[in-house]
Design a protein around this motif. Sequence first.
Motif, PDB file in Angstrom:
ATOM      1  N   GLU A   1      -0.719  16.157   1.484  1.00  0.00           N
ATOM      2  CA  GLU A   1      -1.781  15.064   1.194  1.00  0.00           C
ATOM      3  C   GLU A   1      -1.517  13.892   0.632  1.00  0.00           C
ATOM      4  OE1 GLU A   1      -5.022  17.737  -1.403  1.00  0.00           O
ATOM      5  OE2 GLU A   1      -3.513  18.910  -1.461  1.00  0.00           O
ATOM      6  N   GLU A   2      -0.463  13.646   0.290  1.00  0.00           N
ATOM      7  CA  GLU A   2      -0.279  12.312  -0.113  1.00  0.00           C
ATOM      8  C   GLU A   2       0.097  11.356   0.982  1.00  0.00           C
ATOM      9  OE1 GLU A   2      -0.849  10.435  -2.942  1.00  0.00           O
ATOM     10  OE2 GLU A   2      -2.691  12.181  -3.467  1.00  0.00           O
ATOM     11  N   LEU A   3       1.503  12.524   1.189  1.00  0.00           N
ATOM     12  CA  LEU A   3       2.504  11.592   2.650  1.00  0.00           C
ATOM     13  C   LEU A   3       1.135  11.610   4.305  1.00  0.00           C
ATOM     14  CD1 LEU A   3       5.793  14.014   2.174  1.00  0.00           C
ATOM     15  CD2 LEU A   3       5.051  12.167   1.543  1.00  0.00           C
ATOM     16  N   ALA A   4       0.674  11.979   3.854  1.00  0.00           N
ATOM     17  CA  ALA A   4      -0.921  11.820   4.439  1.00  0.00           C
ATOM     18  C   ALA A   4      -1.443  10.436   5.109  1.00  0.00           C
ATOM     19  CB  ALA A   4      -1.535  12.323   5.005  1.00  0.00           C
ATOM     20  N   LYS A   5      -1.668   9.931   3.588  1.00  0.00           N
ATOM     21  CA  LYS A   5      -1.879   9.031   3.275  1.00  0.00           C
ATOM     22  C   LYS A   5      -1.086   7.739   3.339  1.00  0.00           C
ATOM     23  CE  LYS A   5      -4.120  11.164  -0.177  1.00  0.00           C
ATOM     24  NZ  LYS A   5      -5.074  11.355  -2.349  1.00  0.00           N
ATOM     25  N   LEU A   6      -0.433   7.569   4.026  1.00  0.00           N
ATOM     26  CA  LEU A   6       0.764   6.024   4.240  1.00  0.00           C
ATOM     27  C   LEU A   6       0.630   5.774   5.698  1.00  0.00           C
ATOM     28  CD1 LEU A   6       4.309   8.243   3.261  1.00  0.00           C
ATOM     29  CD2 LEU A   6       2.790   6.273   2.043  1.00  0.00           C
ATOM     30  N   GLN A   7       0.781   4.281   5.441  1.00  0.00           N
ATOM     31  CA  GLN A   7       0.876   3.635   6.551  1.00  0.00           C
ATOM     32  C   GLN A   7       1.334   3.736   7.617  1.00  0.00           C
ATOM     33  OE1 GLN A   7      -1.051   0.220   5.929  1.00  0.00           O
ATOM     34  NE2 GLN A   7      -2.841   0.264   5.553  1.00  0.00           N
ATOM     35  N   GLY A   8       2.074   4.469   8.193  1.00  0.00           N
ATOM     36  CA  GLY A   8       2.518   4.434   9.172  1.00  0.00           C
ATOM     37  C   GLY A   8       3.335   6.445   9.753  1.00  0.00           C
TER      38      GLY A   8
ATOM     39  N   GLN B   1       0.962  -1.326  -0.055  1.00  0.00           N
ATOM     40  CA  GLN B   1      -0.252   0.067   0.082  1.00  0.00           C
ATOM     41  C   GLN B   1       0.874   1.210   0.429  1.00  0.00           C
ATOM     42  OE1 GLN B   1      -3.776  -0.218   2.857  1.00  0.00           O
ATOM     43  NE2 GLN B   1      -3.122  -2.206   2.697  1.00  0.00           N
ATOM     44  N   ASN B   2       1.889   1.557   0.441  1.00  0.00           N
ATOM     45  CA  ASN B   2       2.440   2.488   0.883  1.00  0.00           C
ATOM     46  C   ASN B   2       3.838   2.676   0.080  1.00  0.00           C
ATOM     47  OD1 ASN B   2       2.059   3.561   3.249  1.00  0.00           O
ATOM     48  ND2 ASN B   2       3.859   1.638   4.985  1.00  0.00           N
ATOM     49  N   VAL B   3       4.121   1.516  -1.154  1.00  0.00           N
ATOM     50  CA  VAL B   3       4.787   1.396  -2.634  1.00  0.00           C
ATOM     51  C   VAL B   3       3.655   2.164  -3.562  1.00  0.00           C
ATOM     52  CG1 VAL B   3       5.270   0.172  -4.194  1.00  0.00           C
ATOM     53  CG2 VAL B   3       6.282  -0.463  -2.153  1.00  0.00           C
ATOM     54  N   LEU B   4       2.087   1.735  -3.336  1.00  0.00           N
ATOM     55  CA  LEU B   4       1.066   2.241  -4.543  1.00  0.00           C
ATOM     56  C   LEU B   4       1.032   3.850  -4.257  1.00  0.00           C
ATOM     57  CD1 LEU B   4      -1.642   0.033  -4.535  1.00  0.00           C
ATOM     58  CD2 LEU B   4       0.277   0.583  -6.448  1.00  0.00           C
ATOM     59  N   ILE B   5       1.387   4.562  -3.054  1.00  0.00           N
ATOM     60  CA  ILE B   5       1.303   5.867  -2.474  1.00  0.00           C
ATOM     61  C   ILE B   5       2.388   6.455  -3.176  1.00  0.00           C
ATOM     62  CG2 ILE B   5       1.162   7.996  -0.623  1.00  0.00           C
ATOM     63  CD1 ILE B   5      -0.330   5.666   0.358  1.00  0.00           C
ATOM     64  N   PHE B   6       3.519   5.880  -3.165  1.00  0.00           N
ATOM     65  CA  PHE B   6       4.797   6.597  -3.559  1.00  0.00           C
ATOM     66  C   PHE B   6       5.192   6.905  -4.762  1.00  0.00           C
ATOM     67  CE2 PHE B   6       6.257   5.325   0.737  1.00  0.00           C
ATOM     68  CZ  PHE B   6       6.914   6.886   0.925  1.00  0.00           C
ATOM     69  N   ARG B   7       4.295   5.351  -5.309  1.00  0.00           N
ATOM     70  CA  ARG B   7       4.131   5.717  -7.091  1.00  0.00           C
ATOM     71  C   ARG B   7       3.251   6.994  -7.776  1.00  0.00           C
ATOM     72  NH1 ARG B   7       4.462  -0.839  -8.288  1.00  0.00           N
ATOM     73  NH2 ARG B   7       6.728  -1.353  -8.393  1.00  0.00           N
ATOM     74  N   ARG B   8       2.390   6.964  -6.744  1.00  0.00           N
ATOM     75  CA  ARG B   8       1.813   8.727  -7.659  1.00  0.00           C
ATOM     76  C   ARG B   8       2.603   9.335  -7.735  1.00  0.00           C
ATOM     77  NH1 ARG B   8      -2.651   5.861  -4.647  1.00  0.00           N
ATOM     78  NH2 ARG B   8      -2.598   7.566  -2.776  1.00  0.00           N
ATOM     79  N   LEU B   9       3.575   9.916  -6.971  1.00  0.00           N
ATOM     80  CA  LEU B   9       4.155  10.824  -6.766  1.00  0.00           C
ATOM     81  C   LEU B   9       5.484  11.117  -7.769  1.00  0.00           C
ATOM     82  CD1 LEU B   9       3.830  10.894  -2.186  1.00  0.00           C
ATOM     83  CD2 LEU B   9       2.926  12.908  -4.246  1.00  0.00           C
ATOM     84  N   ASN B  10       5.777  11.957  -8.552  1.00  0.00           N
ATOM     85  CA  ASN B  10       7.212  12.143  -8.987  1.00  0.00           C
ATOM     86  C   ASN B  10       7.906  13.029  -8.706  1.00  0.00           C
ATOM     87  OD1 ASN B  10       6.150  14.664  -9.781  1.00  0.00           O
ATOM     88  ND2 ASN B  10       5.188  13.624 -11.223  1.00  0.00           N
ATOM     89  N   LYS B  11       9.451  13.050  -9.786  1.00  0.00           N
ATOM     90  CA  LYS B  11       9.961  14.068  -8.806  1.00  0.00           C
ATOM     91  C   LYS B  11       9.917  15.219  -8.493  1.00  0.00           C
ATOM     92  CE  LYS B  11      14.326  13.470 -10.051  1.00  0.00           C
ATOM     93  NZ  LYS B  11      15.679  13.623 -11.308  1.00  0.00           N
ATOM     94  N   ASP B  12       8.804  15.923  -9.583  1.00  0.00           N
ATOM     95  CA  ASP B  12       8.467  17.181  -8.730  1.00  0.00           C
ATOM     96  C   ASP B  12       7.864  17.676  -7.807  1.00  0.00           C
ATOM     97  OD1 ASP B  12       9.117  17.522 -11.604  1.00  0.00           O
ATOM     98  OD2 ASP B  12       7.926  17.520 -13.105  1.00  0.00           O
ATOM     99  N   ASP B  13       6.788  16.241  -7.485  1.00  0.00           N
ATOM    100  CA  ASP B  13       6.393  16.378  -6.170  1.00  0.00           C
ATOM    101  C   ASP B  13       7.512  16.208  -5.326  1.00  0.00           C
ATOM    102  OD1 ASP B  13       3.503  16.132  -7.449  1.00  0.00           O
ATOM    103  OD2 ASP B  13       3.803  14.056  -7.519  1.00  0.00           O
ATOM    104  N   PHE B  14       8.333  16.046  -5.002  1.00  0.00           N
ATOM    105  CA  PHE B  14       9.633  15.971  -4.464  1.00  0.00           C
ATOM    106  C   PHE B  14      10.106  17.142  -3.809  1.00  0.00           C
ATOM    107  CE2 PHE B  14       7.963  11.922  -4.050  1.00  0.00           C
ATOM    108  CZ  PHE B  14       8.347  11.307  -2.720  1.00  0.00           C
ATOM    109  N   LYS B  15      10.199  17.860  -5.438  1.00  0.00           N
ATOM    110  CA  LYS B  15      11.219  18.654  -5.578  1.00  0.00           C
ATOM    111  C   LYS B  15      10.973  19.953  -4.327  1.00  0.00           C
ATOM    112  CE  LYS B  15      12.837  21.699  -9.361  1.00  0.00           C
ATOM    113  NZ  LYS B  15      12.919  22.302 -10.626  1.00  0.00           N
TER     114      LYS B  15
END
Length: 457
Positions: free
Chosen positions: A373-380, A317-331
């Motif tokens: 918004e996406e980080l808050a969805k992570l389990q952990g 589940q966490n891998v799927l959430i991280f995959r929705r984010l790209n380098k621009d999101d983390f820039k």
Amino acid sequence: MRLCQELFELYGSKKRMDCRPGGGSCEAEPQASVLCGAKCFCEDAKWANPLIDCSNESLFEVTGYPLTGDIPLLNRKIFRGTRVNIREHPYIVSIRRNSGHYLTGTLITKNLVLTVAHPIIHVPIQELRVVAGESYCDRGTSLLTVLIILINENFDPFTLVADIAMLRFYEDIVFRSSVKSISLVMPQMTLSGTAFVTGWGRCDLTGNELCLPRASQYYPDEIIDPMLRSISLTITPENYYCEGYKRHETNIGVGMKCVGVAREEISVCPCLGVPGAPLVVNAKLAGILSWGFGCGYLHDLPLIYTSTQHYTSWIAQNVLIFRRLNKDDFKPLFQATKSYVVLDWLSRTRVSMPIPHDHANIFKEFQLVKLDEELAKLQGIPYDIRDFMYDAELHDKKLSLFKDMKKAIMENITRVEAIKNISKLVLTRIKPRPFFSNKSLLDITVAYEDYENSDDD
């Protein structure tokens, strides 16, 4: 003396002894003399279940068990490990702390590493880097920038339950012969057969193998061997050697896997006590090494791994959430992390220090950004550079904000309504700057009017 008596009870001896380090009587059975460190000879030693052959005595360190009920951390040692090339295990990565090897990790995607949580739970993220594709843990020119540390929400540092963590770095790795990800063992699969455990650990001081010792500021008593080593072991459905933990009132909890043999079976059996080292079965990841009763001691027990089968859902589940984010999101987070590292270095290396000034508290309010918004969805529990700035003042605010965000997601509340409902996000009369601001990082105090008209964010 107490330790010797406990060992006698453990191995069935009915005699007492006067055993003192560096000398003592040999009235008791020889194997106990070896365990207690007395200078007793084991000639004419014969017993029903020998712990160790006399010829192998010098191969092991003389020590006792930790206190009853303790969760023993690994001694980062590799005994009789085979030297291997990274191309044989291309999923292995070296997690560095301030450029020195700190932990072993496993590459599961092009930008995610799986490891254990207990060594990094309080480590500032700006000190961590990842190096892939190197057989030696003291080499590597490409230091991947760790942006997110995700700790399992059920992790307990006292029992090491849920001892699993995920690291997300900024740069995407290009797979090649020396760098490849590894897939997970299916949850319903029964593990059996030959398994491999690989990593970097302390030098084998028996003199039988080549070692290039390297010191570490974080483990001054442990001389790390920079060469990658691996051992093989056999997995059986039931392992009666694991019963030894029950005798010491140390429970093997849910999500833990006990693998290997005890020293009573084969006195010179190989072992690898490197936290984070992957347990690989049929070229798939089955576990990551967490804790256990030593490696290379006289009375080792099988080591304990965090089972990836048990945490398959958490990982997926966490891998799927991280995959929705790209380098621009983390820039923005990447720039903030790099800027913080550079500014910290400049502040520690400047010949003449700048005039101290107060960075007003109004600029330390936590600001919600799109990435959250996406980080808050992570389990952990996700950690980033904001959790370690300003003496961790933002950490509690961030946890509170993420908690409210998760609640809003579950209740289908819109983003605007969620922000209004976040009680901890209290704005002062002067608008606080967002965290991702060059002026905030540079600690430059300017009037709100100047900031509002600027375009440096």
